[in-house]
Structure formats: structure tokens, C-alpha cells
Design a protein around this motif. Structure first.
Motif, PDB file in Angstrom:
ATOM      1  N   ALA A 143       0.802  -1.279   0.107  1.00  0.00           N
ATOM      2  CA  ALA A 143      -0.014  -0.104   0.068  1.00  0.00           C
ATOM      3  C   ALA A 143       0.860   1.286  -0.060  1.00  0.00           C
ATOM      4  O   ALA A 143       0.697   2.341  -0.769  1.00  0.00           O
ATOM      5  CB  ALA A 143      -0.941   0.037   1.320  1.00  0.00           C
ATOM      6  N   ASN A 144       2.207   1.200   0.666  1.00  0.00           N
ATOM      7  CA  ASN A 144       2.907   2.296   0.854  1.00  0.00           C
ATOM      8  C   ASN A 144       3.425   2.563  -0.707  1.00  0.00           C
ATOM      9  O   ASN A 144       3.584   3.668  -1.013  1.00  0.00           O
ATOM     10  CB  ASN A 144       3.777   2.156   1.822  1.00  0.00           C
ATOM     11  CG  ASN A 144       4.479   3.323   2.406  1.00  0.00           C
ATOM     12  OD1 ASN A 144       5.226   3.226   3.528  1.00  0.00           O
ATOM     13  ND2 ASN A 144       4.345   4.592   1.871  1.00  0.00           N
ATOM     14  N   LEU A 145       3.853   1.459  -1.207  1.00  0.00           N
ATOM     15  CA  LEU A 145       4.503   1.286  -2.623  1.00  0.00           C
ATOM     16  C   LEU A 145       3.360   2.049  -3.497  1.00  0.00           C
ATOM     17  O   LEU A 145       3.770   2.840  -4.590  1.00  0.00           O
ATOM     18  CB  LEU A 145       5.369   0.084  -3.009  1.00  0.00           C
ATOM     19  CG  LEU A 145       6.285  -0.400  -2.139  1.00  0.00           C
ATOM     20  CD1 LEU A 145       6.446  -1.759  -2.621  1.00  0.00           C
ATOM     21  CD2 LEU A 145       7.442   0.620  -2.326  1.00  0.00           C
ATOM     22  N   HIS A 146       2.474   1.350  -3.460  1.00  0.00           N
ATOM     23  CA  HIS A 146       1.249   1.899  -4.370  1.00  0.00           C
ATOM     24  C   HIS A 146       1.107   3.554  -4.432  1.00  0.00           C
ATOM     25  O   HIS A 146       0.699   4.321  -5.375  1.00  0.00           O
ATOM     26  CB  HIS A 146       0.018   1.287  -4.046  1.00  0.00           C
ATOM     27  CG  HIS A 146      -1.124   1.292  -5.378  1.00  0.00           C
ATOM     28  ND1 HIS A 146      -0.869   0.523  -6.570  1.00  0.00           N
ATOM     29  CD2 HIS A 146      -2.330   2.007  -5.146  1.00  0.00           C
ATOM     30  CE1 HIS A 146      -2.136   0.884  -7.179  1.00  0.00           C
ATOM     31  NE2 HIS A 146      -2.708   1.656  -6.265  1.00  0.00           N
ATOM     32  N   GLY A 147       1.095   3.994  -2.993  1.00  0.00           N
ATOM     33  CA  GLY A 147       0.723   5.213  -2.736  1.00  0.00           C
ATOM     34  C   GLY A 147       1.930   6.086  -3.302  1.00  0.00           C
ATOM     35  O   GLY A 147       1.644   7.248  -3.781  1.00  0.00           O
ATOM     36  N   ILE A 148       3.154   5.837  -3.158  1.00  0.00           N
ATOM     37  CA  ILE A 148       4.301   6.452  -3.898  1.00  0.00           C
ATOM     38  C   ILE A 148       4.254   6.521  -5.200  1.00  0.00           C
ATOM     39  O   ILE A 148       4.463   7.701  -5.864  1.00  0.00           O
ATOM     40  CB  ILE A 148       5.509   5.720  -3.376  1.00  0.00           C
ATOM     41  CG1 ILE A 148       5.821   6.059  -1.607  1.00  0.00           C
ATOM     42  CG2 ILE A 148       6.775   6.087  -4.200  1.00  0.00           C
ATOM     43  CD1 ILE A 148       6.910   5.038  -1.295  1.00  0.00           C
ATOM     44  N   ALA A 149       3.739   5.389  -5.965  1.00  0.00           N
ATOM     45  CA  ALA A 149       3.539   5.287  -7.337  1.00  0.00           C
ATOM     46  C   ALA A 149       2.447   6.414  -7.696  1.00  0.00           C
ATOM     47  O   ALA A 149       2.815   6.872  -8.681  1.00  0.00           O
ATOM     48  CB  ALA A 149       3.330   3.834  -7.757  1.00  0.00           C
TER      49      ALA A 149
END
Length: 185
Positions: A143-149
Motif C-alpha cells: 500500500a505504501n509503494l502503491h501510494g508512492i507510485a
């Protein structure tokens, strides 16, 4: 014809984004009648799922090139692959994670996406042995990576941090979800 329609959809989503993926436009660009896609894909969701499946295949192929032995280093490399894919294939990335496609069960799309998540959860379990629910920790990291993306795609990352460089955010996300890496304890 089926493959041609999917290839055309992949090219269209890469060139113009998800909003361009109408049955009529895909048919026009594939050089077929506007009714032709319905003979191969009963619904618009079926065609979109087939296009998204190609995105998951490509992401899976990129993931397969990651060879680091150390689980944390491998997670970091996989995260970079994910963020690079999202940045370079923005329209496809958006399509791949549309909730309606994943929930529809069309063309086994979840069967294509879930093994990628399973890989991440398995690596998180190795980095954080004893974690009661590695899938939850992996979900939080994802979820954190998706948010960064997404923030990067929308241009909000640059507004907030002054740069599109995801490296510091990636390091912070990994530390937050996996514990501090070597040299940062």
C-alpha cells in the motif's frame, strides 16, 4: 483477432491512458468493425481484463529478473521494479489495479496478480521472522509503494518533496515496514 484486439488495447492504454479504452476505439485502431470485439470478448470488462493481464504478465517478467539472494535486498529490488513499472507504464498500471477488474474474476486476473503479492509476503516473512501475519505486513508495504507510485504519477510527489526521486521514500517505506536496514539502525 483476439490477440490483435488485446495488442491494440495495450498500445492504446500506453499511448493515451485508460480513458481511451472504449470498444469502438480499440476496434477502429485494430482495423475491424465496431462490433468485432464482442465476438471475442462478451463484455467490455472482459477485453479490459485481457489487456490488464498483459500488464501483469510484463510486471511478472520484470520481477523474474530480480536475482538478489538477501530477502531485504530482493524486496528493495522488487519495489524498484514495481515503482519503475508504474512510472513507465502509467496507463497500464492504472488499468491493472482497477477494483472492478480484479473483483470481476474475468480471465483469472486475480490468479495473475496474487502470485506477485505472495512472493512479497514470503520475502517479508523471511525478513521479519516471527511476524504473525506476514501478508498484513506485506500489504502495508505494498500500500505504501502503491501510494508512492500514485503520488509520483499525479505529480504530487514533486509538489510535496520537490523531486520525483523515489529513493528516499522507498528507503523510509522499507525501514517502516521491515525495520531499519543495515547502516541505518
Amino acid at each position: 483477432m483476439r490477440d490483435r484486439l488485446v495488442r491494440t488495447g495495450v498500445e492504446l492504454v500506453d499511448a493515451e491512458g485508460v480513458q481511451a479504452l472504449s470498444l469502438r476505439e480499440i476496434a477502429r485502431r485494430a482495423g475491424v468493425s465496431h462490433g468485432a470485439p464482442r465476438r471475442h470478448f462478451p463484455t467490455h470488462l472482459d477485453l479490459l481484463s485481457a489487456i490488464a493481464r498483459e500488464g501483469f504478465r510484463e510486471l511478472g517478467a520484470r520481477v523474474a529478473t530480480v536475482t538478489e539472494d538477501d530477502p531485504r535486498a530482493r524486496i528493495e529490488a522488487l519495489a524498484r521494479v514495481y515503482l519503475d513499472f508504474a512510472h513507465g507504464r502509467g496507463g497500464m498500471y492504472e488499468l491493472m489495479f482497477r477494483h472492478d477488474l480484479l473483483e470481476s474474476g474475468r480471465l483469472g486476473l486475480r490468479d495473475t496478480s496474487l502470485p506477485l503479492f505472495g512472493l512479497l509476503a514470503g520475502l517479508v516473512a523471511r525478513v521479519r521472522p516471527g511476524t504473525a501475519e506476514p501478508a498484513v505486513a506485506a500489504g502495508a508495504l505494498w500500500a505504501n509503494l502503491h501510494g508512492i507510485a500514485q503520488l509520483r504519477r499525479w505529480g504530487s510527489l514533486r509538489l510535496a518533496t520537490g523531486t520525483d526521486d523515489v529513493t528516499p521514500l522507498l528507503a523510509a517505506a522499507l525501514d517502516a515496514h521491515l525495520g531499519p536496514g543495515e547502516g541505518r539502525r
